[in-house]
Motif scaffolding. Structure first.
Motif, PDB file in Angstrom:
ATOM      1  N   LEU A 167      65.982 -40.668 -36.677  1.00  0.00           N
ATOM      2  CA  LEU A 167      66.217 -38.999 -36.824  1.00  0.00           C
ATOM      3  C   LEU A 167      66.748 -38.410 -37.962  1.00  0.00           C
ATOM      4  N   ARG A 168      67.652 -39.068 -38.302  1.00  0.00           N
ATOM      5  CA  ARG A 168      68.273 -38.653 -39.602  1.00  0.00           C
ATOM      6  C   ARG A 168      67.481 -38.929 -41.025  1.00  0.00           C
ATOM      7  N   LEU A 169      67.012 -40.163 -41.026  1.00  0.00           N
ATOM      8  CA  LEU A 169      66.267 -40.863 -42.232  1.00  0.00           C
ATOM      9  C   LEU A 169      64.807 -40.002 -42.425  1.00  0.00           C
ATOM     10  N   GLY A 170      64.334 -39.703 -41.110  1.00  0.00           N
ATOM     11  CA  GLY A 170      63.213 -39.118 -40.993  1.00  0.00           C
ATOM     12  C   GLY A 170      63.319 -37.588 -41.229  1.00  0.00           C
ATOM     13  N   THR A 171      64.275 -36.874 -41.641  1.00  0.00           N
ATOM     14  CA  THR A 171      64.273 -35.528 -41.946  1.00  0.00           C
ATOM     15  C   THR A 171      65.124 -35.585 -43.492  1.00  0.00           C
ATOM     16  N   SER A 172      65.068 -36.734 -43.892  1.00  0.00           N
ATOM     17  CA  SER A 172      65.735 -36.736 -45.422  1.00  0.00           C
ATOM     18  C   SER A 172      64.995 -36.486 -46.422  1.00  0.00           C
ATOM     19  N   PRO A 173      65.304 -36.155 -47.807  1.00  0.00           N
ATOM     20  CA  PRO A 173      64.413 -36.151 -48.988  1.00  0.00           C
ATOM     21  C   PRO A 173      63.360 -37.312 -49.195  1.00  0.00           C
ATOM     22  N   ILE A 174      63.738 -38.386 -48.646  1.00  0.00           N
ATOM     23  CA  ILE A 174      63.063 -39.892 -48.429  1.00  0.00           C
ATOM     24  C   ILE A 174      61.598 -39.338 -48.132  1.00  0.00           C
ATOM     25  N   VAL A 175      61.230 -38.682 -47.172  1.00  0.00           N
ATOM     26  CA  VAL A 175      59.932 -38.095 -46.509  1.00  0.00           C
ATOM     27  C   VAL A 175      59.162 -37.430 -47.680  1.00  0.00           C
ATOM     28  N   ARG A 176      59.894 -36.517 -48.340  1.00  0.00           N
ATOM     29  CA  ARG A 176      59.077 -35.900 -49.396  1.00  0.00           C
ATOM     30  C   ARG A 176      58.780 -36.774 -50.362  1.00  0.00           C
ATOM     31  N   ALA A 177      59.497 -37.786 -50.876  1.00  0.00           N
ATOM     32  CA  ALA A 177      59.259 -38.576 -52.171  1.00  0.00           C
ATOM     33  C   ALA A 177      58.520 -39.475 -51.764  1.00  0.00           C
ATOM     34  N   LEU A 178      57.800 -39.619 -50.485  1.00  0.00           N
ATOM     35  CA  LEU A 178      56.538 -40.212 -49.939  1.00  0.00           C
ATOM     36  C   LEU A 178      55.494 -39.934 -50.872  1.00  0.00           C
ATOM     37  N   ILE A 179      55.334 -38.449 -50.982  1.00  0.00           N
ATOM     38  CA  ILE A 179      54.097 -37.975 -51.225  1.00  0.00           C
ATOM     39  C   ILE A 179      54.427 -37.055 -52.629  1.00  0.00           C
ATOM     40  N   ASP A 180      55.821 -36.851 -53.073  1.00  0.00           N
ATOM     41  CA  ASP A 180      56.203 -36.266 -54.424  1.00  0.00           C
ATOM     42  C   ASP A 180      57.582 -36.816 -54.672  1.00  0.00           C
ATOM     43  N   PHE A 181      57.396 -37.888 -55.562  1.00  0.00           N
ATOM     44  CA  PHE A 181      58.701 -38.512 -55.838  1.00  0.00           C
ATOM     45  C   PHE A 181      59.659 -37.720 -56.600  1.00  0.00           C
ATOM     46  N   ASP A 182      59.149 -36.932 -57.537  1.00  0.00           N
ATOM     47  CA  ASP A 182      59.977 -36.308 -58.525  1.00  0.00           C
ATOM     48  C   ASP A 182      60.682 -35.046 -57.402  1.00  0.00           C
ATOM     49  N   GLY A 183      59.914 -34.516 -56.556  1.00  0.00           N
ATOM     50  CA  GLY A 183      60.629 -33.674 -55.783  1.00  0.00           C
ATOM     51  C   GLY A 183      61.516 -33.975 -54.978  1.00  0.00           C
ATOM     52  N   GLY A 184      61.355 -35.255 -54.164  1.00  0.00           N
ATOM     53  CA  GLY A 184      62.470 -35.975 -53.494  1.00  0.00           C
ATOM     54  C   GLY A 184      63.421 -36.114 -54.313  1.00  0.00           C
ATOM     55  N   MET A 185      63.328 -36.639 -55.683  1.00  0.00           N
ATOM     56  CA  MET A 185      64.515 -37.012 -56.403  1.00  0.00           C
ATOM     57  C   MET A 185      65.202 -35.960 -56.959  1.00  0.00           C
ATOM     58  N   ASP A 186      64.642 -34.744 -56.893  1.00  0.00           N
ATOM     59  CA  ASP A 186      65.271 -33.376 -57.325  1.00  0.00           C
ATOM     60  C   ASP A 186      66.328 -33.195 -55.896  1.00  0.00           C
ATOM     61  N   MET A 187      65.814 -33.369 -54.695  1.00  0.00           N
ATOM     62  CA  MET A 187      66.646 -32.854 -53.473  1.00  0.00           C
ATOM     63  C   MET A 187      67.657 -33.942 -53.419  1.00  0.00           C
ATOM     64  N   VAL A 188      67.609 -35.165 -53.757  1.00  0.00           N
ATOM     65  CA  VAL A 188      68.729 -36.033 -53.833  1.00  0.00           C
ATOM     66  C   VAL A 188      69.526 -35.698 -54.965  1.00  0.00           C
TER      67      VAL A 188
END
Length: 409
Positions: free
Chosen positions: A38-59
């Motif tokens: 549940l927690r990892l499924g709502t993390s920036p990692i999910v966005r990074a699967l389709i938008d790595f740079d966007g997910g990295m910015d969130m991290v």
């Protein structure tokens, strides 16, 4: 003893390999696995699967909170932290989840989720000197690079601008005779304690350099213990006791892998005689166990550390109580990695600096692989890019300096 694997080997790569590893691990019960998902499924990692740079910015934006704060906020469980994530956090930064930055932990998880090769574990065949340092030294010396050992840097002479701030460096002053070595550009590739020692006080007029002194470090202790059998061998007492013949090239008994445990103080450990036998295996002898203790154990005596190390190994591998420890070593390092607590990213300097021909490298400098071997390597690539981008300006400044020196009466 009991083993629980986090096994990323799978016919399909990331992110499927990571998902199945967490789903199948024996380290967590069903409830904690559900909370984990549940927690990892709502993390920036999910966005990074389709938008790595966007997910990295969130991290990167999560550097101001601890991993525990982030993990427990939306469904994560304390059981997961205690049994799985704390040992991982200690292995990464020698801090637990209640103290390590969420940015640090999530960066690693994101790389595991996106890049299949990130979860591949490789151990050197022997010591770091033979397997890592010597090839680098040969590469450099083959290209006429001179490496000066036992030549401490005494000072970094520099020019000042009208405002009294450093503008460029002249070179470095080294050795017992305070010899000036002149260079067109200087790269200070140091750890945190090293860069704090070498920077001239005047550099601290720039906030970028002054912020370095706000970075703290963590103390660690490395303990090694040799035994007359194979400590991590759990299938056969006969095999555990058998050290006869040639058992090099990883043929020793026990587990050929990096290990970590929630039930020991040392963050991660391995049997080097099995994982890196090139120089650590000795004929007629058994395991060479190595573990790393964090700040909780730093103040203990060497004798107590050895006792605690062996006792906890016996607790993890009960059959090893039949073995005898034949040799030990304790190495204390009071300042190791920079302390990856929340809020440290803003203190980490870039590789290019306000001093035009002075550059920084090292895993504490700003890059996404944090304080690790990968981070140090990344910082080297980044500082090379910075120097190349400024090559024309550096060459012009060097020519001008030479012309001025030639014209001087």
């Amino acid at each position: 003893g009991k083993l629980g694997a986090l096994d990323f080997k799978f016919p399909i790569g990331a992110p499927v390999s990571g998902l199945q590893a967490f789903a199948r691990t024996e380290q967590l019960g069903v409830g904690d696995k559900v909370a984990n998902a549940l927690r990892l499924g709502t993390s920036p990692i999910v966005r990074a699967l389709i938008d790595f740079d966007g997910g990295m910015d969130m991290v990167r934006d999560l550097d101001d909170i601890t991993f525990s704060e982030w993990f427990l906020r939306f469904g994560g469980s304390r059981g997961s932290l205690d049994r799985m994530w704390d040992p991982i956090a200690y292995a990464l930064g020698f801090l637990d989840c209640d103290h390590i930055s969420a940015r640090c932990m999530l960066t690693i998880f994101m790389l595991f989720a996106i890049r299949t090769e990130a979860s591949v574990l490789r151990m050197l065949d022997g010591s770091p000197q033979t397997g890592l340092h010597d090839p680098i030294i040969k590469y450099l010396e083959d290209r006429n690079v001179k490496i000066h050992l036992s030549t401490p840097v005494r000072d970094i002479p520099h020019d000042l601008g009208p405002d009294g701030k450093p503008t460029s460096v002249k070179g470095i002053v080294v050795g017992a005779k305070n010899e000036l070595r002149e260079f067109d550009a200087v790269v200070a590739a140091c750890d945190v304690p090293g860069i704090k020692k070498v920077l001239p006080p005047s550099f601290r007029q720039y906030p970028m350099f002054d912020n370095i002194y706000k970075l703290d470090t963590v103390p660690i202790v490395t303990v090694q213990a040799r035994f007359d059998g194979w400590v991590t061998e759990m299938q056969s007492v006969e095999r555990m006791l058998n050290v006869q013949g040639d058992q090099s090239d990883g043929r020793g008994g026990g587990i050929d892998n990096l290990l970590y445990s929630a039930d020991a103080e040392f963050s991660c450990f391995a049997d080097l005689a099995v994982t890196s036998p090139g120089e650590y295996y000795k004929a007629g002898e058994g395991s060479l166990m190595q573990g790393v203790f964090d700040h909780r154990a730093f103040a203990r005596s060497e004798e107590q550390l050895v006792k605690d190390f062996i006792a906890q190994l016996h607790s993890l591998f009960p059959s090893s109580r039949q073995l005898t420890c034949t040799w030990t070593s304790v190495v204390k390092l009071g300042q190791s990695l920079y302390k990856e607590i929340p809020g440290q990213d803003k203190f980490r300097p870039t590789q290019a600096t306000p001093v035009s021909n002075f550059f920084l490298a090292g895993s504490y400098t700003y890059q996404d692989y944090l304080d690790s071997m990968e981070g140090a390597t990344r910082s080297g690539l980044m500082v090379a890019d910075e120097i190349i981008a400024r090559a024309d300006d550096l060459a012009a400044a060097a020519r001008e300096k030479k012309e001025v020196a030639t014209a001087a009466p």
